[in-house]
Design an enzyme around this catalytic site. Structure first.
Site, PDB file in Angstrom:
ATOM      1  N   GLY A  93       0.805  -1.217   0.000  1.00 16.68           N
ATOM      2  CA  GLY A  93       0.000   0.000   0.000  1.00 16.68           C
ATOM      3  C   GLY A  93       0.840   1.268   0.000  1.00 16.68           C
ATOM      4  N   THR A  94       1.904   1.277   0.792  1.00 11.43           N
ATOM      5  CA  THR A  94       2.729   2.481   0.911  1.00 11.43           C
ATOM      6  C   THR A  94       3.337   2.856  -0.445  1.00 11.43           C
ATOM      7  OG1 THR A  94       3.228   1.902   3.190  1.00 11.43           O
ATOM      8  CG2 THR A  94       4.703   3.493   2.144  1.00 11.43           C
ATOM      9  N   ASN A 107      -7.826   3.742   9.053  1.00 13.10           N
ATOM     10  CA  ASN A 107      -7.266   2.530   9.651  1.00 13.10           C
ATOM     11  C   ASN A 107      -7.302   2.543  11.172  1.00 13.10           C
ATOM     12  OD1 ASN A 107      -5.288   4.592   8.691  1.00 13.10           O
ATOM     13  ND2 ASN A 107      -3.957   3.489  10.110  1.00 13.10           N
ATOM     14  N   GLN A 134      -7.681  -0.230   3.505  1.00 16.63           N
ATOM     15  CA  GLN A 134      -8.491  -0.890   4.540  1.00 16.63           C
ATOM     16  C   GLN A 134      -9.823  -1.434   4.020  1.00 16.63           C
ATOM     17  OE1 GLN A 134      -7.731  -1.834   7.592  1.00 16.63           O
ATOM     18  NE2 GLN A 134      -5.735  -0.855   7.737  1.00 16.63           N
ATOM     19  N   CYS A 181      -1.964  10.873  23.496  1.00 14.45           N
ATOM     20  CA  CYS A 181      -0.929  11.525  24.296  1.00 14.45           C
ATOM     21  C   CYS A 181       0.000  12.377  23.434  1.00 14.45           C
ATOM     22  CB  CYS A 181      -0.109  10.458  25.010  1.00 14.45           C
ATOM     23  SG  CYS A 181       1.279  11.132  25.894  1.00 14.45           S
TER      24      CYS A 181
END
Ligand code: PLP
Length: 375
Positions: free
Chosen positions: A70-71, A150, A178, A328
């Site tokens: 995919g990348t 995702n 996805q 975070c």
């Protein structure tokens, strides 16, 4: 019990897929570019795989190019189009996968591109009026918006997005990693220039995927080298990967309705039991809304607690493999850009559960029981 609920990260290989791949690891080892019998046999397997994929997506084999996943496919669509067409403006969303975000950001950082980010609501729903406003001022833009997120599972309406892009003459790339193998894509109906797939997200092997390129856009070679992939991607092909990819997609389409129903059942069970047994539980994004999210993903928001910092570790020692994604922002704990983007409370716990056809109701019950005891 060892529970794997991280199928949005990767899925286990289907044995039927492995069986299809094995002969191409052992007996049929020829180089597909060789003109002798060993080569020809393997070449025909690659072309058969391409034809299978094209048939499932209702397009022509000439429009499918194999990649390493995919990348690479996302990078190819973005770099190839923007550079070859000299596009100066792109529109994306801050909630995209890094394969898209970092690629576009690298072009913007280089001064090759101006980048606009689409507004979204506090659950990650995209503001399509904003898309129209942006395109009205810069019609010949490159638009990259994913089909499904995702992390939070939100489904975006790529049909409508494609129609808007078509109206303004924009190039539209949809990261479909996805949804490929989980939803049907009909390329005769979907107004899109690029979609992509990655085999390991639908029970195929890792390290292989593909890009669909609409013939209306001329893309330069993805990798320079030999004449493989009709001069589009040099390098000896990942033959058994390609054969496995096509088989995995074939199985996914064959069993899609049955699996969708089964996995949605697991997700509904997870939502129901969590609400019943875990205090103050809620869900990030639209992930708990069946018509607005992937049936495979549920992103759970857990109450403020001391255990949140060690949550994934605690689940891991309870033999539960899941992904986190805290919002975070402090220290070395780099949080999820998606949860930050939707302003999820960084003090709450966040767990992404992602299911496949191999999960069972008993596993869901086990996970809820463990979470309930932790909180
Ligand atoms: N795009 C999305 C939406 C993804 O979820 C992923 C994988 O996590 C990728 C791209 C990258 O795919 P690959 O692992 O095949 O490079």
């Amino acid at each position: 019990m060892q529970v794997y609920l991280d199928n949005a990260a990767t899925t286990p290989l289907d044995k039927e897929v492995l069986e299809t791949m094995m002969p191409y690891m052992l007996e049929h080892f020829g180089n597909p570019s060789s003109i002798h019998a060993h080569g020809r046999q393997v070449r025909s397997a690659i072309e058969k795989a391409r034809k299978t994929i094209a048939g499932l997506l209702n397009t022509s084999p000439a429009e499918i190019f194999f990649t390493s996943g995919g990348t690479e496919a996302d990078n190819a669509a973005i770099f190839g189009t923007i550079r070859s067409l000299g596009i100066k403006h792109a529109i994306t969303s801050p909630l995209e996968h890094h394969a898209v975000l970092h690629t576009l950001e690298s072009l913007a950082k280089n001064g090759e591109l101006e980048l606009s980010f689409l507004h979204h609501d506090d659950k990650g729903g995209l503001d399509l009026e904003h898309l129209e406003q942006l395109l009205a001022t810069k019609p010949t833009s490159f638009v990259s918006l994913m089909h499904a997120n995702n992390e939070i599972g939100n489904l975006n309406d790529i049909q409508t997005i494609g129609e808007i892009c078509q109206t303004y003459g924009a190039i539209f790339h949809a990261d479909t990693v996805q949804t490929m193998g989980h939803y049907r894509h009909d390329l005769q109906k979907l107004p899109v220039h690029f979609i992509v797939g990655s085999a390991h997200k639908f029970h195929g092997p890792k390290g292989v995927g593909f890009i669909y390129t609409n013939p209306a856009v001329k893309v330069p070679p993805l990798i320079h080298g030999g004449s493989q992939e009709r001069n589009m991607r040099g390098g000896t092909e990942n033959v058994y990967g390609i054969v496995g990819l096509a088989k995995a997609l074939e199985i996914a389409y064959r069993d899609m309705d049955q699996h969708q129903q089964y996995i949605q059942g697991l997700k509904d069970r997870l939502i129901h039991k969590l609400k019943e047994q875990v205090p103050d539980v809620s869900f990030n994004g639209y992930s708990a809304e069946a018509d607005k999210s992937l049936y495979t993903v549920l992103n759970v928001s857990l109450p403020v607690s001391d255990i949140n910092e060690m949550l994934l570790f605690k689940l891991d020692i309870n033999k539960i493999s899941v992904s986190g994604g805290s919002a975070c922002t402090s220290g070395s704990n780099i949080g999820s850009h998606v949860l930050q983007g939707i302003h999820s409370d960084p003090n709450r716990g966040a767990v992404r559960f992602s299911m496949s056809k191999y999960n069972t109701p008993e596993e869901i019950d086990y996970v809820v029981e463990k979470l309930a005891s932790l909180y």
